[in-house]
Scaffold this active site. Sequence first.
Site: not given
Length: 248
Positions: A52, A96, A99, A119
């Site tokens: 992100a 991300g 992910e 994170e």
Amino acid sequence: MVITINRPDARNAVNAGVSAGVGGALDEAEADPEIRAVILTGAGDKSFCAGADLKALSRGESVYAPGHRDWGFAGFAKKYTAKPTIAAVNGTALGGGTELALAADLVIASENATFGLPEVKRGLLAGAGGVFRLPAQIPQRIAMEMIFTGDPITAARALEVGLINQVVSAGKVVEAAIDLAQRIAVNAPLSVQASKRIAYGVVDGVQVEEGARWALTDVEWDRLATSEDAKEGPRAFAEKREAVWKAR
């Protein structure tokens, strides 16, 4: 179809524009019977996706596609598509980025690629499926070490533990992904798509078994997002300093 996250100056970090673009491209792929597979990659040769856009988050901006939060991170993490998806990881895939790889059906990585869920180093959690998909795809002990420490692993290690399908030379990752896509495309498309639905337990475009995990992720994310630490992490990143955690 090859979809490229094109923000190399921001290490291909995801903002609302990226999410809208990727999600819209997936809709196009879904509607076109001539498209048999989808490849997702990043611009340049250093970063697949840095996760992100923390600077956008620190400004209070959303990273989801406007009007399509249900698509999930980057318009990809939670959006089921019947076509096989291949992540062509052309460099670092952190947060991300990892992910997105976890959300893809297959993963080809360049030898300079790295994977990780950092994170916890930012006062956040891997809310785009990483916390539950990583332990489902690699041995649990290894997954929990990655989740708890936030430390990355190399492409070679990712191959060893079964996170990815293949490692190729830098600059060859999209070419290798296209080769794999062509091996898929020679097969009967309806057979491939039906097989994918069965493998993931998909009913009406939803991976049923993941429903409770997504709900739990949302509850934990909403609770964490109100903490002082969740605000401190992105702020410290934007200010280029070490975070000061208060556990509240």
